[in-house]
Write an enzyme that holds these catalytic residues in place. Sequence first.
Site, short mmCIF file in Angstrom:
data_model
loop_
_atom_site.label_atom_id
_atom_site.label_comp_id
_atom_site.label_asym_id
_atom_site.label_seq_id
_atom_site.Cartn_x
_atom_site.Cartn_y
_atom_site.Cartn_z
N TRP A 103 0.83 -1.21 0.00
CA TRP A 103 0.00 0.00 0.00
C TRP A 103 0.86 1.25 0.00
O TRP A 103 0.51 2.26 -0.60
CB TRP A 103 -0.98 0.00 1.16
CG TRP A 103 -1.94 -1.14 1.11
CD1 TRP A 103 -2.09 -2.13 2.04
CD2 TRP A 103 -2.87 -1.45 0.06
NE1 TRP A 103 -3.06 -3.02 1.64
CE2 TRP A 103 -3.55 -2.62 0.44
CE3 TRP A 103 -3.20 -0.83 -1.15
CZ2 TRP A 103 -4.54 -3.20 -0.36
CZ3 TRP A 103 -4.18 -1.41 -1.94
CH2 TRP A 103 -4.83 -2.58 -1.55
N ASP A 172 -1.82 6.81 6.07
CA ASP A 172 -2.86 5.88 5.64
C ASP A 172 -3.14 4.95 6.82
O ASP A 172 -2.33 4.08 7.13
CB ASP A 172 -2.36 5.09 4.41
CG ASP A 172 -3.34 4.00 3.97
OD1 ASP A 172 -4.38 3.82 4.62
OD2 ASP A 172 -3.02 3.31 2.96
N LYS A 196 -12.09 -1.85 6.61
CA LYS A 196 -11.31 -2.73 7.48
C LYS A 196 -11.79 -2.61 8.92
O LYS A 196 -12.20 -3.59 9.51
CB LYS A 196 -9.81 -2.38 7.41
CG LYS A 196 -9.01 -3.12 6.34
CD LYS A 196 -9.20 -2.60 4.96
CE LYS A 196 -8.45 -3.37 3.90
NZ LYS A 196 -7.66 -2.53 3.02
C1 LIG Z 1 -7.09 -2.04 1.96
C2 LIG Z 1 -6.10 -0.97 2.05
C3 LIG Z 1 -6.02 0.05 1.08
C4 LIG Z 1 -6.86 0.06 -0.17
O1 LIG Z 1 -8.17 0.40 0.11
P1 LIG Z 1 -9.25 0.60 -1.06
O2 LIG Z 1 -10.38 1.24 -0.31
O3 LIG Z 1 -9.58 -0.76 -1.59
O4 LIG Z 1 -8.68 1.48 -2.09
C5 LIG Z 1 -5.09 1.06 1.27
N1 LIG Z 1 -4.28 1.07 2.34
C6 LIG Z 1 -4.33 0.12 3.30
C7 LIG Z 1 -3.41 0.19 4.47
C8 LIG Z 1 -5.24 -0.93 3.18
O5 LIG Z 1 -5.30 -1.89 4.12
#
Ligand SMILES: *Cc1c(COP(=O)(O)O)cnc(C)c1O
Length: 360
Positions: A103, A172, A196
């Site tokens: 990511w 993030d 998540k």
């Molecule tokens: C799942 C995830 C993403 C991607 O998320 P999307 O909503 O599918 O774009 C980005 N960063 C992290 C840390 C993730 O776990």
Amino acid sequence: MPERIFNFSPGPATLPPEVLRQAARDIVNYQESGIGLIEMSHRSKPFMAIVDEADSLLRELLDIPDNYKVLFLQGGASTQFAMVPMNLLATGQKASYLDTGVWAAKAIKEARLFGEIEVPYSSKESTYDHVPANGDYQVDPQAEYLYFVSNNTIYGTQFQSFPDSHNMLVCDMSSDILSRPFDIRPFGLVFAGAQKNMGPAGVTVVIIRDDLLDRAPANLPTMFKYKTHADKGSMFNTPPCFAVYAVGLVLKWLRDLGGLAAIERINREKAGLLYDEIDGNDFYRGHARLDSRSLMNITFNLPTPELEAQFIKEATAQGLDGLKGHRSVGGCRASIYNAFPREGVVKLVEFMREFARKNG
Ligand SMILES: *Cc1c(COP(=O)(O)O)cnc(C)c1O
């Protein structure tokens, strides 16, 4: 509620059963209004109240000061990989990114479309089995911000403490927001896809310090400017109504449970049960380095890929679903976000012991 199995999915992930039950009722008839939740105008009074409440609950839980805006956006966390540099980096400006997983690497790739990006630390060579400690890297003081991923969902690593850099932080937090308290003041911007640890897919929460809203270049398209959404309270266009509503329910559930200090204790206890088994049983080997272990995603291997496949198959048959590791690392991964019940962790530990006894 039909009988539920234990769902270790990394995302979209398990939600509190009481949230699902409430949502099921409200979808058909929102608070006895005769209109279903997903049929209401986003400009209606009841929906505006839903957005306001989600905003204020998030502020309360994360202790967000008034000079930050909370935005509910679409496009997933991945859209933020581009929106962050588009809004925060002017031509010729520089930013710093820590490369701690897929990511982070994806965010670096997007950021390079907009500015000069330095990567002062990467754990790629050891299959991203750790995150750096403070002092392991040097950030250019000229960098507009230091970007990192607080929890690396795929590898099961997590920053135990945040970078102490003088540069503004951008993070993030898609897979560990609301799992523990933190001080938001060193951060210019935090974002997280909801699916998540916060709710269903469809909404991405962005928390941005308000002095950053005017940084975007004038030629940025309207929808890609944070300011557009901040000025209209996330109502510039139709927001992802259901997802925002469901996030609100999860936030209420979390507040009633005692907030972030309470959930952190629970998360430490749950993850501890699994790590104790991994450490105490030669049959299992953790992927993440001890100093970088995640409380959210627990990654481990068995002696052979064949045994791993058999483990996952037998676990699934016993109602322990979603334990297959990400395709880029293989092995097993137990995702145990806030809403994952302790009983499921206990059941997995028992299954692991039994499986090792039979196959070790
Ligand atoms: C799942 C995830 C993403 C991607 O998320 P999307 O909503 O599918 O774009 C980005 N960063 C992290 C840390 C993730 O776990």
